[in-house]
Scaffold this motif. Structure first.
Motif, PDB file in Angstrom:
ATOM      1  N   GLU A 289      -0.590  -5.770  10.500  1.00 60.25           N
ATOM      2  CA  GLU A 289      -0.485  -4.739   9.469  1.00 60.25           C
ATOM      3  C   GLU A 289       0.490  -5.193   8.388  1.00 60.25           C
ATOM      4  O   GLU A 289       1.533  -5.764   8.665  1.00 60.25           O
TER       5      GLU A 289
ATOM      6  N   ARG B 161       2.196   1.430   0.791  1.00 61.18           N
ATOM      7  CA  ARG B 161       0.782   1.202   1.107  1.00 61.18           C
ATOM      8  C   ARG B 161       0.691   0.393   2.391  1.00 61.18           C
ATOM      9  O   ARG B 161       1.349  -0.635   2.527  1.00 61.18           O
ATOM     10  N   ASN B 162      -0.125   0.852   3.328  1.00 61.51           N
ATOM     11  CA  ASN B 162      -0.251   0.198   4.633  1.00 61.51           C
ATOM     12  C   ASN B 162      -1.673  -0.280   4.859  1.00 61.51           C
ATOM     13  O   ASN B 162      -2.621   0.513   4.796  1.00 61.51           O
ATOM     14  N   TYR B 163      -1.816  -1.580   5.117  1.00 56.74           N
ATOM     15  CA  TYR B 163      -3.114  -2.207   5.317  1.00 56.74           C
ATOM     16  C   TYR B 163      -3.208  -2.781   6.724  1.00 56.74           C
ATOM     17  O   TYR B 163      -2.239  -3.338   7.240  1.00 56.74           O
TER      18      TYR B 163
ATOM     19  N   LYS C 160      -6.894   2.088   4.056  1.00 60.73           N
ATOM     20  CA  LYS C 160      -5.447   1.944   4.009  1.00 60.73           C
ATOM     21  C   LYS C 160      -4.825   3.333   3.984  1.00 60.73           C
ATOM     22  O   LYS C 160      -5.504   4.327   3.721  1.00 60.73           O
TER      23      LYS C 160
ATOM     24  N   ASN D 144      -9.885   0.830   1.056  1.00 60.26           N
ATOM     25  CA  ASN D 144      -9.007  -0.209   0.518  1.00 60.26           C
ATOM     26  C   ASN D 144      -9.150  -0.318  -0.993  1.00 60.26           C
ATOM     27  O   ASN D 144      -8.164  -0.548  -1.706  1.00 60.26           O
TER      28      ASN D 144
ATOM     29  N   TYR E  68      -5.517  -6.319   3.151  1.00 58.29           N
ATOM     30  CA  TYR E  68      -4.945  -6.512   1.816  1.00 58.29           C
ATOM     31  C   TYR E  68      -5.429  -7.820   1.208  1.00 58.29           C
ATOM     32  O   TYR E  68      -5.526  -8.840   1.895  1.00 58.29           O
TER      33      TYR E  68
END
Length: 203
Positions: free
Chosen positions: A54, A68-70, A77, A96, A145
């Protein structure tokens, strides 16, 4: 015979598992942005964190902060926005590259939950259905990402003649030329309402 049946059962079970679309989850609970750590560790207003596949990106907003978390295995996300005091302002899930999905949570500056918004309201054809549709029709969606500025398929919610629709924009190659395709799907049934192609110039 029993071995064949077991093999078939395992194959079907594995296929069902691989077809399952995983969407990140958010909750309605209070969160606090670590302003001290951000100010200490950020480079040119950006802090990048990695943890088991992540990636989290933290930056300034105007006003406040954003995270922002991918996930490298997900088409979705999570975005979190924070007030200047570090208290959570709003959070939820998006494609995303695209629109919000699921429940979004909104807070006042003291951290009190003030609103829950179901961004999927009016859509029977779900975000999971969109992912399956793209896979079935060989439309490549981005996972995780991407640092490059190259073209990525986008999925947005919209309205057409008062009707909820999905708009998918993606590239195709034909005779060594690239074209951008804009596909409009009915938000209720997933049926194609409109499809247009445009010349695409990457420069």
């Amino acid at each position: 015979m029993n071995k064949i049946l077991i093999f078939l059962w395992l194959s079907i079970n594995i296929q069902c598992q691989t077809q399952k679309v995983i969407i990140p989850q958010t909750d309605k609970f209070f969160e606090k942005f670590n302003i001290e750590n951000f100010n200490k560790s950020a480079v040119r207003g950006m802090l990048e964190l990695q943890n088991n596949g992540e990636k989290s990106l933290q930056d300034f907003q105007s006003p406040g902060y954003r995270e922002r978390n991918y996930n490298s295995d997900s088409f979705f996300k999570t975005n979190k926005f924070f007030f200047n005091n570090g208290n959570i302002e709003k959070k939820g899930v998006l494609f995303n590259v695209g629109s919000q999905v699921g429940i979004w949570y909104y807070f006042d500056e003291s951290g009190k939950l003030i609103k829950e918004e179901n961004t999927d309201e009016g859509y029977i054809f779900t975000p999971e259905d969109i992912v399956k549709y793209c896979k079935k029709n060989n439309i490549e969606l981005s996972k995780g990402y991407h640092e490059s500025e190259g073209y990525q398929t986008s999925v947005y919610k919209s309205e057409l003649n008062g009707k909820k629709v999905w708009k998918i924009s993606y590239l195709i190659s034909f005779n060594k030329q690239e074209k951008e395709v804009e596909l409009i799907l009915d938000g209720q049934t997933g049926k194609v309402i409109k499809k247009e192609e445009f010349p695409y110039d990457s420069y």
